[in-house]
Design an enzyme around this catalytic site. Structure first.
Site, PDB file in Angstrom:
ATOM      1  N   ASP A 286       0.852  -1.199   0.090  1.00 53.69           N
ATOM      2  CA  ASP A 286       0.026   0.048   0.050  1.00 53.69           C
ATOM      3  C   ASP A 286       0.820   1.094  -0.059  1.00 53.69           C
ATOM      4  O   ASP A 286       1.790   1.542   0.851  1.00 53.69           O
ATOM      5  CB  ASP A 286      -0.901  -0.147   1.141  1.00 53.69           C
ATOM      6  CG  ASP A 286      -1.986  -1.005   1.120  1.00 53.69           C
ATOM      7  OD1 ASP A 286      -2.148  -1.948   0.064  1.00 53.69           O
ATOM      8  OD2 ASP A 286      -2.771  -1.195   2.029  1.00 53.69           O
TER       9      ASP A 286
ATOM     10  N   ASP B 297     -13.497  -3.578  -1.472  1.00 49.80           N
ATOM     11  CA  ASP B 297     -13.184  -3.241  -0.190  1.00 49.80           C
ATOM     12  C   ASP B 297     -14.559  -3.153   0.852  1.00 49.80           C
ATOM     13  O   ASP B 297     -15.106  -2.510   0.908  1.00 49.80           O
ATOM     14  CB  ASP B 297     -12.709  -1.773   0.095  1.00 49.80           C
ATOM     15  CG  ASP B 297     -11.303  -1.647  -0.744  1.00 49.80           C
ATOM     16  OD1 ASP B 297     -10.441  -2.326  -0.479  1.00 49.80           O
ATOM     17  OD2 ASP B 297     -11.430  -0.872  -2.011  1.00 49.80           O
TER      18      ASP B 297
HETATM   19  O1  1PR Z   1     -10.696   3.135  -5.448  1.00 48.73           O
HETATM   20  O2  1PR Z   1      -9.786   2.668  -7.709  1.00 48.73           O
HETATM   21  O3  1PR Z   1      -8.717   4.566  -6.286  1.00 48.73           O
HETATM   22  O4  1PR Z   1      -8.271   1.928  -5.672  1.00 48.73           O
HETATM   23  C1  1PR Z   1      -7.893   2.286  -4.194  1.00 48.73           C
HETATM   24  C2  1PR Z   1      -7.043   1.063  -3.890  1.00 48.73           C
HETATM   25  O5  1PR Z   1      -6.545   1.279  -2.808  1.00 48.73           O
HETATM   26  C3  1PR Z   1      -8.131  -0.056  -3.623  1.00 48.73           C
HETATM   27  O6  1PR Z   1      -7.560  -1.391  -3.921  1.00 48.73           O
HETATM   28  C4  1PR Z   1      -8.084  -0.374  -2.098  1.00 48.73           C
HETATM   29  O7  1PR Z   1      -8.320  -1.367  -1.404  1.00 48.73           O
HETATM   30  C5  1PR Z   1      -6.831   0.466  -1.732  1.00 48.73           C
HETATM   31  N1  1PR Z   1      -6.935   1.350  -0.410  1.00 48.73           N
HETATM   32  C6  1PR Z   1      -7.457   2.426  -0.185  1.00 48.73           C
HETATM   33  N2  1PR Z   1      -7.535   2.857   1.134  1.00 48.73           N
HETATM   34  C7  1PR Z   1      -6.690   2.003   1.522  1.00 48.73           C
HETATM   35  C8  1PR Z   1      -6.188   1.862   3.096  1.00 48.73           C
HETATM   36  O8  1PR Z   1      -5.630   0.876   3.575  1.00 48.73           O
HETATM   37  N3  1PR Z   1      -6.422   2.938   3.654  1.00 48.73           N
HETATM   38  N4  1PR Z   1      -5.583  -0.243   1.067  1.00 48.73           N
HETATM   39  C9  1PR Z   1      -6.310   0.866   0.628  1.00 48.73           C
HETATM   40  C10 1PR Z   1      -6.174  -1.527   0.965  1.00 48.73           C
HETATM   41  C11 1PR Z   1      -6.003  -3.380   1.687  1.00 48.73           C
HETATM   42  C12 1PR Z   1      -4.942  -4.703   1.069  1.00 48.73           C
HETATM   43  C13 1PR Z   1      -4.028  -4.787   2.374  1.00 48.73           C
HETATM   44  C14 1PR Z   1      -4.692  -6.198   2.579  1.00 48.73           C
HETATM   45  C15 1PR Z   1      -3.673  -6.998   3.430  1.00 48.73           C
HETATM   46  N5  1PR Z   1      -5.179  -2.185   1.558  1.00 48.73           N
HETATM   47  O9  1PR Z   1      -4.535  -4.431   0.056  1.00 48.73           O
HETATM   48  O10 1PR Z   1      -2.586  -4.849   1.816  1.00 48.73           O
HETATM   49  O11 1PR Z   1      -5.703  -5.727   3.367  1.00 48.73           O
HETATM   50  O12 1PR Z   1      -3.289  -6.645   4.804  1.00 48.73           O
HETATM   51  P1  1PR Z   1      -2.847  -7.366   5.878  1.00 48.73           P
HETATM   52  O13 1PR Z   1      -2.189  -8.676   4.922  1.00 48.73           O
HETATM   53  O14 1PR Z   1      -1.746  -6.382   6.448  1.00 48.73           O
HETATM   54  O15 1PR Z   1      -4.018  -7.608   6.689  1.00 48.73           O
HETATM   55  P2  1PR Z   1      -9.445   3.211  -6.215  1.00 48.73           P
END
Ligand code: 1PR
Length: 535
Positions: free
Chosen positions: A232, A390
């Site tokens: 991320d 999400d």
């Molecule tokens: O909406 O097309 O601009 O895409 C945004 C992208 O960014 C989406 O794929 C969304 O999942 C991601 N995203 C947005 N905000 C966050 C955040 O964390 N604040 N990250 C985010 C999502 C989730 C996973 C993470 C897993 C594993 N992160 O990718 O890496 O949950 O984590 P873990 O193994 O530590 O539990 P758009």
């Protein structure tokens, strides 16, 4: 001589061949690009990476007079390596939006995988080969897995048997590679198959390098379950692009400064995870929903640098949608995606915009063809388009009380609720939408998604395991591959998700960043438990 280190590349500009270019350079060769049919006829060795769909590829070859030059070159038995579509185009025709006529050098028709045979289409991931004949370029392969990504395949027949050098089992036993004299083609992607793939390229580029080992007979195997490392990425308050990691999507430290958690540099970490054995690396630009991603040049730089040293698939997500920049100039989502592909992405991932597209589609019942998802999938193929979901768990007492698909949960909710639905969100979990993960998954599959990245906000960063209820629900609902994400905290969690659901891959972030569990340990555990993985 200098000539010896030049390889001619036929890139007709339909997709990402950056990774192939990087792999060729990594092996110490220089690239000469084909501009005219003459360049093909003059080549010392020619690589033809087919990208995009069959029909437009043939159109370009025919219109530029290159089809004829290619046939001549191959009929003269000069050194040739076709990759993916570059293999398929050698056949008589393809059913992809067709029938469409191919180069007609090898007997046979290229057809679509049949998902009614209980397989997921596209065929995405690492699979082993069954060697059919001795060709030097596959010498090192043995039982190793190589990376495939395709929905169409050529099938063995009596007419083409003499060409086949290996097959692969996925539903059917399809043609994984062909060889005759100096002419080779592979359905898999050597440039994305790690060290094993680089060795295939090296053997093609440098046939004089001799034989290192006797050919090991590969055993046909099952498609391996993938382990994906996810980064991320966002700019911190100092303006540096950092890898961060949230707890239930909250990426700020709970200190007075409230700073964005910084777990390292994206390019370094990607390289490290590649070396550690990650089957894929994903970058999510997590604030791109509000910032203009093409203005976010550092992210494109990250991709460019990462793809120089990472020879497994790279996915990038965040901010893929139509955009107007500060000067009022309009960019389509297709342009944004194209820029990501050009910079080294193999797949792009769409979050928020896919939710809006699915809502529209479910409301009207009409595929407009205009959503980002549909447009990108049409141009680059559905195997290049991931939809990132999400969702957040919403417990309910009575499944009939909501219009969305519910599941009976393994662990009841805080008030003893036995059911839950999973509400989709947009803008990084900031806004809940009136659509469930189940409904979204089915809709985006129809709209052209090739894969689903299934997060779960409740489990994200908690290290208590994947949300099995959710992953089972979604992986049983669609026939495209599903990547389970969120919550991995121990090697056992990976085994659990593969045992109890039909997920094709498992993605994790926190445990790898915090160096709690190396990727290799995850693979070893899975393998010990009898789950097929790429070692
Ligand atoms: O909406 O097309 O601009 O895409 C945004 C992208 O960014 C989406 O794929 C969304 O999942 C991601 N995203 C947005 N905000 C966050 C955040 O964390 N604040 N990250 C985010 C999502 C989730 C996973 C993470 C897993 C594993 N992160 O990718 O890496 O949950 O984590 P873990 O193994 O530590 O539990 P758009």
């Amino acid at each position: 001589s200098a000539e010896d280190s030049v390889v001619t590349l036929l890139d007709y500009g339909a997709g990402n061949v950056r990774s192939l270019r990087n792999a060729i350079k990594h092996l110490g060769f220089d690239i000469k690009d084909v501009q005219t049919p003459e360049d093909i006829l003059k080549a010392k060795r020619l690589i033809f990476p087919g990208v995009g769909a069959f029909a437009p590829a043939m159109d370009v070859l025919n219109n530029k007079g290159m089809a004829e030059a290619l046939c001549t070159y191959i009929e003269q038995d000069r050194p040739f390596l076709g990759i993916c579509l570059g293999l398929q185009l050698l056949f008589e025709s393809s059913e992809e939006n067709g029938p469409v006529k191919g180069l007609g050098l090898i007997p046979g028709v290229v057809g679509r995988f049949d998902s009614s045979k209980g397989i997921r289409v596209p065929h995405i991931g690492w699979n082993a080969l069954e060697i059919a004949k001795d060709t030097q370029i596959l010498d090192d392969i043995g039982n190793s897995h190589v990376y495939f990504v395709h929905s169409y395949r050529a099938m063995p027949s009596d007419e083409n048997r003499e060409w086949i050098s290996s097959t692969c089992k996925y539903g059917d036993n399809f043609i994984a590679s062909i060889q005759r004299g100096n002419v080779h083609a592979v359905q898999f992607h050597p440039e994305k198959s790690g060290d094993v793939g680089l060795s295939v390229l090296r053997r093609f580029l440098n046939p004089k390098s001799g034989r290192t080992q006797k050919l090991v007979q590969g055993n046909a195997s099952k498609l391996a379950k993938r382990v994906i490392a996810c980064l991320d990425v966002r700019t911190n308050d100092k303006g540096d692009l950092v890898v961060t990691k949230g707890d239930q999507y909250d990426v700020r430290e709970h200190t007075k400064e409230n700073e964005v958690r910084n777990l390292g540099k994206p390019v370094d970490l990607a390289g490290q995870y590649y070396n550690d054995g990650a089957d894929e690396v994903s970058f999510l630009n997590i604030t791109a929903f509000r910032d203009f991603p093409l203005g976010d040049l550092p992210m494109l730089q990250v991709l460019r640098y990462a793809s120089e040293n990472v020879f497994v698939p790279l996915t990038v997500g965040g901010g893929i949608r139509d955009f107007k920049d500060g000067n009022g100039r309009y960019y389509s989502s297709l342009e944004v995606a194209s820029e990501y592909f050009r910079s080294g992405a193999d797949k792009i991932s769409i979050g928020s915009d896919a939710v809006y597209a699915a809502e529209e589609y479910l409301k009207s019942g009409v595929k407009t063809g205009k959503s980002s998802l549909e447009q990108i999938s049409r141009v680059y193929g559905n195997q290049a388009v991931v939809v990132s979901i999400d969702p957040r768990r919403v417990y309910v007492k009575d499944p009939k009380a909501v219009e969305f698909r519910t599941v009976k949960v393994r662990n009841p909710g805080p008030n003893g609720e036995e059911y839950a639905w999973y509400q989709c969100t947009v803008s990084g979990g900031r806004e809940g939408r009136p659509i469930g993960a189940y409904e979204l998954a089915k809709a985006v599959e129809e709209l052209g998604a090739g894969e689903i990245l299934l997060n779960c906000i409740d489990c994200d960063g908690q290290g208590r395991g994947f949300d099995i209820d959710l992953i089972k629900l979604i992986s049983d609902a669609v026939s495209i591959p599903v990547i389970a994400s969120s919550g991995a905290g121990a090697v056992e969690h990976f085994t659990e998700v593969f045992r109890e659901t039909n997920a094709s891959a498992a993605l994790a972030a926190g445990i790898f960043h915090r160096k709690e569990v190396p990727i290799q340990a995850v693979k070893e555990h899975l393998s010990k438990e009898g789950i097929e993985v790429r070692m």
